[in-house]
Design an enzyme around this catalytic site. Structure first.
Site, PDB file in Angstrom:
ATOM      1  N   SER A  94       0.020   9.840  -6.403  1.00  0.00           N
ATOM      2  CA  SER A  94       1.451  10.172  -6.291  1.00  0.00           C
ATOM      3  C   SER A  94       2.056  10.032  -7.682  1.00  0.00           C
ATOM      4  O   SER A  94       2.256   8.906  -8.156  1.00  0.00           O
ATOM      5  CB  SER A  94       2.155   9.201  -5.344  1.00  0.00           C
ATOM      6  OG  SER A  94       1.526   9.167  -4.099  1.00  0.00           O
ATOM      7  N   LYS A 169       5.658  14.995  -2.024  1.00  0.00           N
ATOM      8  CA  LYS A 169       5.417  13.548  -1.878  1.00  0.00           C
ATOM      9  C   LYS A 169       6.681  12.759  -2.254  1.00  0.00           C
ATOM     10  O   LYS A 169       7.024  11.772  -1.589  1.00  0.00           O
ATOM     11  CB  LYS A 169       4.232  13.121  -2.756  1.00  0.00           C
ATOM     12  CG  LYS A 169       3.942  11.637  -2.763  1.00  0.00           C
ATOM     13  CD  LYS A 169       3.487  11.090  -1.411  1.00  0.00           C
ATOM     14  CE  LYS A 169       3.295   9.567  -1.486  1.00  0.00           C
ATOM     15  NZ  LYS A 169       2.900   8.993  -0.207  1.00  0.00           N
ATOM     16  N   LYS A 237       7.872   2.679  -8.031  1.00  0.00           N
ATOM     17  CA  LYS A 237       7.251   3.711  -8.882  1.00  0.00           C
ATOM     18  C   LYS A 237       7.600   5.107  -8.374  1.00  0.00           C
ATOM     19  O   LYS A 237       8.006   5.992  -9.132  1.00  0.00           O
ATOM     20  CB  LYS A 237       5.742   3.465  -8.890  1.00  0.00           C
ATOM     21  CG  LYS A 237       4.896   4.422  -9.673  1.00  0.00           C
ATOM     22  CD  LYS A 237       4.285   5.524  -8.855  1.00  0.00           C
ATOM     23  CE  LYS A 237       3.305   5.063  -7.814  1.00  0.00           C
ATOM     24  NZ  LYS A 237       2.645   6.182  -7.112  1.00  0.00           N
TER      25      LYS A 237
HETATM   26  P1  NAD Z   1      -4.981   1.087  -6.546  1.00  0.00           P
HETATM   27  O1  NAD Z   1      -4.263   0.436  -7.670  1.00  0.00           O
HETATM   28  O2  NAD Z   1      -5.536   0.246  -5.428  1.00  0.00           O
HETATM   29  O3  NAD Z   1      -6.200   1.985  -7.113  1.00  0.00           O
HETATM   30  C1  NAD Z   1      -6.129   2.716  -8.306  1.00  0.00           C
HETATM   31  C2  NAD Z   1      -7.463   2.585  -9.007  1.00  0.00           C
HETATM   32  O4  NAD Z   1      -7.423   3.371 -10.224  1.00  0.00           O
HETATM   33  C3  NAD Z   1      -7.807   1.163  -9.450  1.00  0.00           C
HETATM   34  O5  NAD Z   1      -9.054   0.770  -8.877  1.00  0.00           O
HETATM   35  C4  NAD Z   1      -7.881   1.240 -10.979  1.00  0.00           C
HETATM   36  O6  NAD Z   1      -8.889   0.401 -11.532  1.00  0.00           O
HETATM   37  C5  NAD Z   1      -8.199   2.700 -11.218  1.00  0.00           C
HETATM   38  N1  NAD Z   1      -7.810   3.195 -12.540  1.00  0.00           N
HETATM   39  C6  NAD Z   1      -6.633   3.009 -13.201  1.00  0.00           C
HETATM   40  N2  NAD Z   1      -6.637   3.666 -14.381  1.00  0.00           N
HETATM   41  C7  NAD Z   1      -7.843   4.293 -14.472  1.00  0.00           C
HETATM   42  C8  NAD Z   1      -8.431   5.137 -15.449  1.00  0.00           C
HETATM   43  N3  NAD Z   1      -7.784   5.476 -16.578  1.00  0.00           N
HETATM   44  N4  NAD Z   1      -9.672   5.625 -15.212  1.00  0.00           N
HETATM   45  C9  NAD Z   1     -10.347   5.290 -14.071  1.00  0.00           C
HETATM   46  N5  NAD Z   1      -9.843   4.491 -13.123  1.00  0.00           N
HETATM   47  C10 NAD Z   1      -8.595   3.990 -13.312  1.00  0.00           C
HETATM   48  O7  NAD Z   1      -3.945   2.170  -5.947  1.00  0.00           O
HETATM   49  P2  NAD Z   1      -3.952   2.834  -4.475  1.00  0.00           P
HETATM   50  O8  NAD Z   1      -3.168   1.977  -3.527  1.00  0.00           O
HETATM   51  O9  NAD Z   1      -5.330   3.257  -4.137  1.00  0.00           O
HETATM   52  O10 NAD Z   1      -3.016   4.111  -4.747  1.00  0.00           O
HETATM   53  C11 NAD Z   1      -3.473   5.247  -5.458  1.00  0.00           C
HETATM   54  C12 NAD Z   1      -2.377   6.311  -5.393  1.00  0.00           C
HETATM   55  O11 NAD Z   1      -2.152   6.656  -4.008  1.00  0.00           O
HETATM   56  C13 NAD Z   1      -1.024   5.846  -5.965  1.00  0.00           C
HETATM   57  O12 NAD Z   1      -0.414   6.909  -6.637  1.00  0.00           O
HETATM   58  C14 NAD Z   1      -0.234   5.483  -4.700  1.00  0.00           C
HETATM   59  O13 NAD Z   1       1.173   5.598  -4.885  1.00  0.00           O
HETATM   60  C15 NAD Z   1      -0.761   6.502  -3.709  1.00  0.00           C
HETATM   61  N6  NAD Z   1      -0.646   6.103  -2.309  1.00  0.00           N
HETATM   62  C16 NAD Z   1      -0.933   4.822  -1.939  1.00  0.00           C
HETATM   63  C17 NAD Z   1      -0.793   4.453  -0.602  1.00  0.00           C
HETATM   64  C18 NAD Z   1      -1.084   3.035  -0.164  1.00  0.00           C
HETATM   65  O14 NAD Z   1      -0.706   2.680   0.983  1.00  0.00           O
HETATM   66  N7  NAD Z   1      -1.724   2.198  -0.976  1.00  0.00           N
HETATM   67  C19 NAD Z   1      -0.373   5.383   0.359  1.00  0.00           C
HETATM   68  C20 NAD Z   1      -0.128   6.704  -0.042  1.00  0.00           C
HETATM   69  C21 NAD Z   1      -0.277   7.057  -1.392  1.00  0.00           C
END
Ligand code: NAD
Length: 293
Positions: A94, A169, A237
């Site tokens: 997102s 989104k 965010k």
């Molecule tokens: P998270 O922080 O759990 O996972 C993100 C991952 O990206 C981490 O493991 C991190 O180490 C990795 N990362 C960061 N920078 C990196 C890079 N440069 N190269 C490689 N890996 C890298 O986040 P999440 O909860 O999985 O959310 C991911 C996306 O989905 C976000 O944009 C969030 O807003 C969206 N989202 C989350 C939810 C939820 O309920 N958690 C629901 C809908 C949408």
């Protein structure tokens, strides 16, 4: 065909598992998190975003926000340094729509296709493979990757050109935040007026005020259970991206700005890692009452 999956956090890990379970050959990478469990399931591990790109035909990213997506795809050692001409990058994070468009333009110059495909539904639906996926891109590229997206989501909709998925989104996140705030405001009023909030919920949930958000969040509010779920800091965010996008377009979004300030107050109150249903805590503090079943 090999799918590269970057970003194996709360959402990306179960999404990648579903693709492995569906029989796809995966290469996986995360800059900070371990991924031995996915390798044990048959995925290959990469050593960098570039290395993953060299070995993939389709690359999926699931990262926190715009700067992470720019770094992973366009940065030094990033996807763009290794990606094959004719490949497709699907960003499911997102992020700001303007960044989706910036990344797409940089990839297009290398003859690489791009789809922005953020999701709604949270971790349980990522695990079940029942996310709602809102995509932006050209119909031909979308058609080619739709069967892959359908292994992660039960609803996969093309909403427009590149950036349209990210705009959708933001719209989703505005509606969810305002809905939780409205439920909180109303439940605090009812409680103060001496009416049980559980009874209010039972009476109105199937009427016009009822919503998926209310059904998901009212039970958490009534239990005082603010375990995430979707963390307040993530919603901050998303609303920041919504405010920036709206203001750049000259669109006033007064209700989004109001809820953003509520979220900022909750962050100052050490609730950044709580579920966004903790918006009720802000109202409870103002009215000096607790909304519980
Ligand atoms: P998270 O922080 O759990 O996972 C993100 C991952 O990206 C981490 O493991 C991190 O180490 C990795 N990362 C960061 N920078 C990196 C890079 N440069 N190269 C490689 N890996 C890298 O986040 P999440 O909860 O999985 O959310 C991911 C996306 O989905 C976000 O944009 C969030 O807003 C969206 N989202 C989350 C939810 C939820 O309920 N958690 C629901 C809908 C949408």
């Amino acid at each position: 065909m090999v799918i590269g999956f970057i970003g194996l956090g709360i959402m990306g890990r179960p999404m990648a598992k579903n693709l492995i379970g569906a029989g796809y050959k995966l290469v996986v990478y995360d800059k900070f998190a371990k991924f031995d469990d996915l390798v044990a399931l048959g995925a290959e591990g990469a050593v960098s975003n570039k290395d993953l790109a060299v070995r993939s035909d389709i690359i999926i990213t699931m990262l926190p926000n715009s700067p992470h997506v720019k770094e992973a795809i366009l940065g030094s050692g990033g996807v763009i340094e290794g990606v094959k001409a004719g490949a497709t990058v699907i960003d499911m994070s997102s992020i700001a729509p303007a960044v989706s468009q910036e990344v797409a333009a940089a990839l297009k110059a290398r003859d690489v296709n791009f789809i922005d495909a953020p999701v709604s539904g949270g971790e349980p639906k990522a695990v079940d493979g029942t996310l709602a996926i809102m995509a932006g891109g050209d119909p031909k590229t979308f058609g080619a990757v739709k069967p892959i997206l359908e292994k992660m989501g039960s609803s996969v909709v093309l909403v427009g050109d590149v950036g349209a998925g990210s705009v959708t989104k933001l719209a989703n996140q505005i509606i969810v935040a305002l809905n939780i705030a409205a439920v909180s405001e109303a439940f605090v009023l009812a409680t103060k007026a001496g009416v049980k909030p559980q009874s209010v919920f039972n009476a109105i949930k199937d009427g016009l005020a009822g919503s998926t958000v209310m059904n998901a969040k009212a039970p958490m509010i009534l239990d005082g259970n603010f375990k995430p779920g979707f963390r307040i800091e993530l919603h901050i965010k998303d609303l920041q991206n919504a405010l920036d996008t709206a203001h750049n377009l000259g669109v006033p979004v007064p209700l989004t700005a109001g809820v953003m300030e509520i979220l900022q107050a909750l962050r100052s109150d050490s609730l950044a890692s709580s579920d966004h249903s903790a918006i009720v805590r802000y109202y409870e503090k103002l009215a000096r009452i607790e909304v519980r079943a």
